[in-house]
Design a protein around this motif. Structure first.
Motif: not given
Length: 56
Positions: A6-7, A9-11, A13-14
């Protein structure tokens, strides 16, 4: 790829938020749909330097 951390998607989003955009999520059968919306001109500058005045 069946499994992930899920990393990514986090990147994403940022990056989207830093560019003044939005990310939306819609669940679906067997996966999900993510929609990224970005402004055409980008976010306003937060640290704009003063223009340099040229001598006459």
């Amino acid at each position: 790829k069946a499994h992930g951390t899920g990393l990514g998607l986090s990147i994403v989003q940022r990056i989207v938020v830093e560019h003044g955009g939005e990310i939306a999520y819609e669940p679906g059968q067997g996966g999900a749909c993510f929609t990224v919306t970005l402004p055409c001109a980008g976010p306003p500058a937060t640290d704009t330097p003063n223009p340099v005045e040229l001598g006459e």
